[in-house]
Design an enzyme around this catalytic site. Structure first.
Site, PDB file in Angstrom:
ATOM      1  N   GLU A   1       0.753  -1.147   0.013  1.00 23.10           N
ATOM      2  CA  GLU A   1      -0.029   0.144  -0.017  1.00 23.10           C
ATOM      3  C   GLU A   1       1.042   1.178  -0.052  1.00 23.10           C
ATOM      4  OE1 GLU A   1      -3.764  -1.845   2.238  1.00 23.10           O
ATOM      5  OE2 GLU A   1      -2.800  -0.317   3.293  1.00 23.10           O
TER       6      GLU A   1
ATOM      7  N   CYS B   1       3.339   8.669   0.535  1.00 24.43           N
ATOM      8  CA  CYS B   1       4.045   7.809   1.370  1.00 24.43           C
ATOM      9  C   CYS B   1       4.391   6.342   0.689  1.00 24.43           C
ATOM     10  CB  CYS B   1       3.207   7.742   2.658  1.00 24.43           C
ATOM     11  SG  CYS B   1       3.680   6.661   3.906  1.00 24.43           S
TER      12      CYS B   1
ATOM     13  N   CYS C   1       7.115  -6.819   7.513  1.00 27.79           N
ATOM     14  CA  CYS C   1       8.273  -6.292   8.179  1.00 27.79           C
ATOM     15  C   CYS C   1       8.734  -7.278   9.321  1.00 27.79           C
ATOM     16  CB  CYS C   1       8.126  -4.739   8.927  1.00 27.79           C
ATOM     17  SG  CYS C   1       9.499  -4.293   9.570  1.00 27.79           S
TER      18      CYS C   1
ATOM     19  N   CYS D   1       7.593  -4.266  15.802  1.00 30.00           N
ATOM     20  CA  CYS D   1       7.367  -3.289  16.651  1.00 30.00           C
ATOM     21  C   CYS D   1       5.809  -3.410  17.378  1.00 30.00           C
ATOM     22  CB  CYS D   1       7.435  -1.891  16.004  1.00 30.00           C
ATOM     23  SG  CYS D   1       9.031  -1.573  15.495  1.00 30.00           S
TER      24      CYS D   1
ATOM     25  N   CYS E   1       2.727  -1.396  15.776  1.00 26.99           N
ATOM     26  CA  CYS E   1       2.797  -1.360  14.290  1.00 26.99           C
ATOM     27  C   CYS E   1       1.898  -2.361  13.521  1.00 26.99           C
ATOM     28  CB  CYS E   1       4.200  -1.193  13.534  1.00 26.99           C
ATOM     29  SG  CYS E   1       4.324  -1.095  11.762  1.00 26.99           S
TER      30      CYS E   1
ATOM     31  N   GLU F   1      10.824  -1.765   6.372  1.00 24.41           N
ATOM     32  CA  GLU F   1      11.979  -1.347   6.810  1.00 24.41           C
ATOM     33  C   GLU F   1      12.947  -1.075   5.842  1.00 24.41           C
ATOM     34  OE1 GLU F   1      13.433   0.797   9.471  1.00 24.41           O
ATOM     35  OE2 GLU F   1      14.885   0.793   7.891  1.00 24.41           O
TER      36      GLU F   1
ATOM     37  N   SER G   1      13.201   6.342  13.909  1.00 26.78           N
ATOM     38  CA  SER G   1      12.280   6.523  14.803  1.00 26.78           C
ATOM     39  C   SER G   1      12.675   6.059  16.127  1.00 26.78           C
ATOM     40  CB  SER G   1      11.219   5.205  14.601  1.00 26.78           C
ATOM     41  OG  SER G   1      10.827   5.548  13.058  1.00 26.78           O
TER      42      SER G   1
ATOM     43  N   HIS H   1      11.208   7.143  19.509  1.00 25.30           N
ATOM     44  CA  HIS H   1       9.943   6.620  20.201  1.00 25.30           C
ATOM     45  C   HIS H   1      10.252   6.647  21.446  1.00 25.30           C
ATOM     46  CE1 HIS H   1       8.502   6.212  16.185  1.00 25.30           C
ATOM     47  NE2 HIS H   1       8.556   4.989  16.148  1.00 25.30           N
TER      48      HIS H   1
ATOM     49  N   CYS I   1       0.757   6.241   7.628  1.00 21.02           N
ATOM     50  CA  CYS I   1       1.973   5.736   7.522  1.00 21.02           C
ATOM     51  C   CYS I   1       2.373   4.796   8.342  1.00 21.02           C
ATOM     52  CB  CYS I   1       3.063   6.675   6.989  1.00 21.02           C
ATOM     53  SG  CYS I   1       2.719   7.891   5.697  1.00 21.02           S
TER      54      CYS I   1
END
Ligand code: SAH
Ligand code: SF4
Length: 354
Positions: free
Chosen positions: A93, A113, A120, A124, A127, A172, A226, A228, A345
């Site tokens: 996507e 995006c 992935c 995480c 996510c 990633e 990232s 966080h 995203c």
């Protein structure tokens, strides 16, 4: 028939050679390249500036990997999400995010995006992509092809060109290093859209070796990392990859990146209610950010299905941002867009892939 060669994997000079072998003039290669990369042709038949005879010869010898738009969803705020079906039936996507001029309300910018992997590996906790199984890396053509579609969508729907590209979709990018960098090369070269690398941002969880490699290659696009949360304990709970690449290693790689490229780095901070949204968290993060000249993007959480996390409150988000601003840091708050179509995203898991 099955042995047709994927024409998108040829370099410019290989394409020229192949065209000459078919008994054609080398300048035809440039025309074919334009059809493939700038117009996103999905068949040789569409290449109407070529003779029918050449189109037939191409058809006999080469193939173009099929990429179909499987679905387009439009959010009430104008954000559009595209699902692509790839040649092997996988789905990926991308999102188009239009921005409006504050006074005229007319669309004046659009950000694309895009994704770099199907799924992935890094899992995480917050996510949606991380919850899917990792399927495969995208080819450079598949990464680039998303840009072609989003560009024409921006032209047709908002009468604007793409102003920015962010690699913040599924996957990633630095674990698909070569194909991602090749795709960026095409976007920034005349073969593609000759776009300035300054308008492209690659977002990464922070893979230290790969960041060092980017530094050595002196890349000119923007790097967003990232973070966080700036303590290893919390970061490992959120992002298991932190156990492999803890903050100290990441910080060294980011310092090296800045030293080699001179670029300001963006640190992303996904703010989660009662997890990393306190003033103490802000203090710790601000201290971490001192390693290099940076900008900070605070990302508001877009809740995903069955998530253990919640959006923070506007008041806590504000206090967090103000603490950083009070330290003269450059802070942007990225509100979520396209919530109603799950278009954030990094939230681009397509149910079809599960
Ligand atoms: N793998 C890269 C790029 C893809 S994710 C990375 O992790 O940076 C892009 C960004 O979206 C990351 O900062 C990620 O933490 C964030 N993100 C992931 N899920 C999200 C969600 N549900 N809401 C808001 N941001 C999210
Ligand atoms: Fe992968 Fe990025 Fe999602 Fe983490 S946030 S699982 S690294 S796509």
């Amino acid at each position: 028939m099955e042995n047709k060669f994927d024409i998108t994997t040829l370099t410019n000079s290989e394409l020229k050679d192949s065209i000459q072998k078919l008994g054609e003039k080398p300048f035809r290669a440039k025309q074919i390249s334009e059809w493939l990369w700038q117009k996103g042709a999905s068949s040789f038949d569409e290449m109407t500036s070529l003779s029918k005879n050449l189109r037939e010869k191409l058809e006999l010898n080469f193939k173009i990997p099929a990429i179909k738009i499987a679905q387009i969803q439009k959010s009430s705020d104008g954000t559009m999400k595209l699902a692509f079906e790839l040649v092997d039936g996988e789905f990926v996507e991308s999102v188009l995010i239009p921005d409006r001029d504050a006074s005229t309300e007319a669309p004046n910018r659009a950000t694309a995006c895009i994704s770099t992997q199907v799924g992935c590996k890094l899992g995480c906790a917050f996510c949606a992509t991380g919850k899917m199984k990792f399927r495969r890396n995208l080819t450079s053509y598949e990464i680039f092809r998303q840009v072609v579609s989003l560009k024409s969508l921006a032209n047709d729907n908002f009468s604007v060109d793409l102003s920015n590209i962010v690699l913040m979709g599924m996957g990633e990018p630095l674990l698909n290093y070569d194909n991602t960098l090749d795709a960026i090369d095409i976007i920034t070269s005349p073969k593609g859209f000759a776009m300035s690398p300054r308008r492209i941002t690659l977002s990464t969880i922070g893979v230290p070796n790969a960041i060092r490699k980017l530094a050595d290659e002196k890349v000119r696009f923007n790097l967003a990392v990232s973070i966080h949360t700036a303590t290893n304990l919390k970061r490992s709970a959120l992002m298991p990859f932190n156990k492999t690449a803890p903050l100290e290693n990441l910080a060294e790689a980011v310092e090296y990146f800045h030293e080699k490229t001179g670029s300001r780095v963006t640190f992303e901070y996904l703010i989660l209610k009662n997890f990393n949204d306190s003033l103490k968290d802000a203090e710790t993060f601000a201290k971490f950010c001192r390693i290099v000249p940076c900008k900070v993007n605070i990302i508001d959480y877009n809740p995903t299905e069955n998530s253990q996390f919640e959006k923070t409150t506007p008041a806590r988000l504000r206090s967090f941002a103000e603490l950083l601003e009070g330290k003269n840091m450059i802070v942007n708050v990225r509100r979520s867009r396209g919530d109603d179509i799950a278009a954030a995203c990094g939230q681009l898991a397509n149910k079809k892939n599960n």
